[in-house]
Motif scaffolding. Structure first.
Motif, PDB file in Angstrom:
ATOM      1  N   GLY A  34       0.924  -1.208   0.023  1.00 38.33           N
ATOM      2  CA  GLY A  34      -0.167  -0.148  -0.063  1.00 38.33           C
ATOM      3  C   GLY A  34       1.023   1.473  -0.048  1.00 38.33           C
ATOM      4  O   GLY A  34       0.255   2.215  -0.721  1.00 38.33           O
ATOM      5  N   SER A  38       0.825   4.213  -2.869  1.00 38.64           N
ATOM      6  CA  SER A  38       0.551   5.533  -2.529  1.00 38.64           C
ATOM      7  C   SER A  38       1.711   6.288  -3.000  1.00 38.64           C
ATOM      8  O   SER A  38       1.537   7.689  -3.391  1.00 38.64           O
ATOM      9  CB  SER A  38       0.523   5.801  -0.901  1.00 38.64           C
ATOM     10  OG  SER A  38       0.231   7.069  -0.630  1.00 38.64           O
ATOM     11  N   LEU A  87      -3.307   0.153  -3.839  1.00 40.72           N
ATOM     12  CA  LEU A  87      -3.909   0.704  -2.608  1.00 40.72           C
ATOM     13  C   LEU A  87      -5.042  -0.381  -2.248  1.00 40.72           C
ATOM     14  O   LEU A  87      -5.436  -0.953  -0.998  1.00 40.72           O
ATOM     15  CB  LEU A  87      -4.294   2.187  -2.666  1.00 40.72           C
ATOM     16  CG  LEU A  87      -3.193   3.000  -1.980  1.00 40.72           C
ATOM     17  CD1 LEU A  87      -3.644   4.366  -2.097  1.00 40.72           C
ATOM     18  CD2 LEU A  87      -2.954   2.905  -0.455  1.00 40.72           C
ATOM     19  N   TRP A 116       0.038   4.680   4.401  1.00 42.62           N
ATOM     20  CA  TRP A 116      -0.565   5.055   3.155  1.00 42.62           C
ATOM     21  C   TRP A 116      -1.047   6.370   2.850  1.00 42.62           C
ATOM     22  O   TRP A 116      -0.980   6.873   1.704  1.00 42.62           O
ATOM     23  CB  TRP A 116      -1.925   4.064   2.971  1.00 42.62           C
ATOM     24  CG  TRP A 116      -1.620   2.375   3.013  1.00 42.62           C
ATOM     25  CD1 TRP A 116      -0.326   1.882   2.978  1.00 42.62           C
ATOM     26  CD2 TRP A 116      -2.442   1.556   3.205  1.00 42.62           C
ATOM     27  NE1 TRP A 116      -0.383   0.659   3.165  1.00 42.62           N
ATOM     28  CE2 TRP A 116      -1.793   0.301   3.124  1.00 42.62           C
ATOM     29  CE3 TRP A 116      -4.097   1.468   3.326  1.00 42.62           C
ATOM     30  CZ2 TRP A 116      -2.576  -0.879   3.397  1.00 42.62           C
ATOM     31  CZ3 TRP A 116      -4.696   0.261   3.492  1.00 42.62           C
ATOM     32  CH2 TRP A 116      -3.906  -0.913   3.539  1.00 42.62           C
ATOM     33  N   PRO A 237      -9.099   2.873   1.091  1.00 40.60           N
ATOM     34  CA  PRO A 237      -8.266   3.896  -0.148  1.00 40.60           C
ATOM     35  C   PRO A 237      -9.251   4.830  -0.779  1.00 40.60           C
ATOM     36  O   PRO A 237      -8.777   6.079  -0.792  1.00 40.60           O
ATOM     37  CB  PRO A 237      -7.867   2.813  -0.986  1.00 40.60           C
ATOM     38  CG  PRO A 237      -8.713   1.605  -0.993  1.00 40.60           C
ATOM     39  CD  PRO A 237      -9.110   1.654   0.498  1.00 40.60           C
TER      40      PRO A 237
END
Length: 518
Positions: A34, A38, A87, A116, A237
């Motif tokens: 993740g 990001s 994500l 993230w 997300p």
């Protein structure tokens, strides 16, 4: 409200700990994946994120290559799409790694939110340029204009601010508190765009922190596992991208509203009404919460006379606070005029919007005024939403009050002709704290998150106009198609081929937990 009960998984967590087993199976892999996703979005934002035309970043060589060369833009689109879907996969896999939703799961979820969300704090605004409208509206007040009566076109060189052209003449739909925030940000930064964006991100981050605090508290009140609710909501997300990467003020709005709900449900109603009123003073849509808070205040066995009395007290207290704020800023309740703007727009994936478009198309084919008939459909959707809210206010069990609020608020969102991805994020915390079962309900959430991530990735990309010429062959439409195809293929992979996630989208024989009966 029901009395707090042991949240699902607490006894299992104790048993797992006693047996020396791990509550979470090595969450490092999804956490790192993740974070990489990001970072990909951060890099992609340099090429297709929204910059103010006056931004000094446009003069930097890296930004010039990523934004002015077809290869740079193509790389940005691929990184953005792949990063967004990474994500989604990391979020799903983190949930799969949890054996028991105990303290270890909470810690892993909080680590995910930090890991993230951190790269997004430094990205160029993605998927929306509303933050530049915030800057323009703040500048209106700094320069002595009434933002409820003037669009940002009243400013000199307003087009250099980077706001969407829809805001050039539109009145501001935000409440008094957010107007002060806008004015303060612009005054402090002297309209410097990157500094203003960062301050607005800090405001959004405050809303995220409020959600981190109050989502678990509200879930516990409903006998719902607080750590699972936190994962469903804040590590989501869609939540992180809309509230941090897109810099929407909705983060502060829903954070204040959740805090107000918690205090109202725990018999600290005055504090709760104040917080919800502050939420209304960010975006007035949360006015829907007030009648339900009045019912909480009236109590379980309240008769109709008592209910009406406490509705009047709740409304009077909130109105008094809003009136005082209006007197202080001198702008009155002008935001009421701005509330009509979103209702005049439709989109194909909103059920009412789609029906309106079909009706308009059919009417036009018979030489009728399709726009008028579409407006009739849109108005019917709004009336139906009002009816649903009213039915949830006047009918139902006291123990289901917050679920009734959730259903009424969902009707307001889903029966509108225009649904934005951040509107959906308003609903996720409310459903999560009142219970999302691990059957079709959580699968529906997975599909919703995946759909809106794919749509966001392809919806609003800043591609320079001169890259849309036939010579370069890199039209904005082609850029959006490329982003959508990348995201869609990744989404199909998650659903059908990924050995880690495909089971999440299929029916499995397991016990159903988190029954939404509260």
């Amino acid at each position: 409200m029901t009395a707090p009960v042991p949240a699902t998984g607490e006894l299992a967590a104790a048993a797992t700990a006693a047996a020396g087993g791990a509550e979470v199976d090595n969450p490092r892999s999804p956490l790192i994946a993740g974070f990489v996703g990001s970072v990909f979005m951060l890099i992609g934002s340099l090429g297709v994120g929204w910059l103010a035309p006056v931004s000094e970043l446009r003069r930097m060589p890296l930004f010039i290559w990523m934004r002015a060369e077809a290869a740079g833009v193509a790389l940005s689109i691929v990184l953005l799409a792949v990063g967004g879907m990474l994500l989604v996969r990391a979020w799903l896999r983190l949930g799969q790694k949890v054996r028991v939703w105990g303290d270890q799961a909470r810690n892993a979820t909080l680590m995910a939110v930090v890991a993230w969300g951190l790269p997004m704090m430094f990205s160029v605004p993605l998927f929306s340029r509303d933050v530049y409208a915030y800057i323009g509206q703040g500048r209106l007040m700094v320069e002595g204009f009434n933002p409820y009566e003037n669009g940002i076109s009243a400013l000199s060189n307003y087009f250099q601010l980077g706001a969407d052209k829809m805001w050039t003449e539109a009145p501001v739909p935000y409440g008094q508190l957010f107007l002060w925030i806008e004015q303060f940000v612009v005054w402090v930064t002297n309209v410097q765009p990157e500094a203003s964006v960062m301050l607005f991100r800090l405001v959004a981050l405050a809303g995220v922190v409020l959600c981190v605090i109050y989502v678990p508290k509200l879930a516990e009140l409903h006998g719902v596992n607080p750590h699972r609710a936190l994962w469903l909501t804040v590590a989501n997300p869609l939540f992180l991208t809309n509230f941090i990467a897109s810099v929407h003020n909705d983060a502060l709005m829903i954070g204040l509203a959740l805090a107000g709900l918690y205090y109202s449900a725990t018999r600290r109603v005055i504090r709760g009404v104040v917080l919800v009123t502050l939420s209304i003073a960010v975006k007035p849509i949360t006015i829907v919460f007030l009648p339900f808070i009045g019912l909480l205040w009236a109590g379980r066995d309240a008769g109709w006379a008592r209910k009406f009395a406490f509705w009047a007290m709740t409304g009077g207290l909130s109105l008094g606070i809003l009136t005082l704020m209006s007197l202080v800023n001198g702008f009155g309740f002008g935001w009421i005029n701005g509330l009509s703007a979103p209702g005049s727009i439709s989109i194909w994936y909103a059920p009412v919007g789609l029906i309106g478009m079909v009706v308009a198309s059919l009417a036009n084919s018979f030489d009728l005024d399709g726009a008028v008939l579409a407006d009739v459909v849109f108005d019917a959707g709004k009336l139906l939403a009002v009816g649903v809210v009213a039915s949830q206010i006047f009918r139902g069990d006291y123990d289901r009050l917050m679920r009734r609020l959730t259903l009424g608020f969902a009707a307001v969102v889903l029966l509108a002709p225009m649904i934005q991805s951040w509107y959906v994020v308003w609903l996720i915390p409310l459903f999560a704290v009142t219970g999302i079962r691990n059957d079709w309900q959580v699968k529906a959430l997975y599909f919703v998150v995946s759909f809106f991530m794919i749509y966001a990735i392809s919806d609003q990309l800043e591609v320079f106009p001169y890259l849309q010429t036939e010579d370069l062959g890199f039209a904005l439409a082609m850029a959006r198609v490329a982003a959508a195809l990348t995201g869609l293929l990744f989404g199909l992979y998650l659903v059908f081929w990924d050995p880690g996630t495909r089971s999440l989208f299929r029916k499995v024989n397991e016990n159903v937990v988190e029954r939404p009966v509260i």
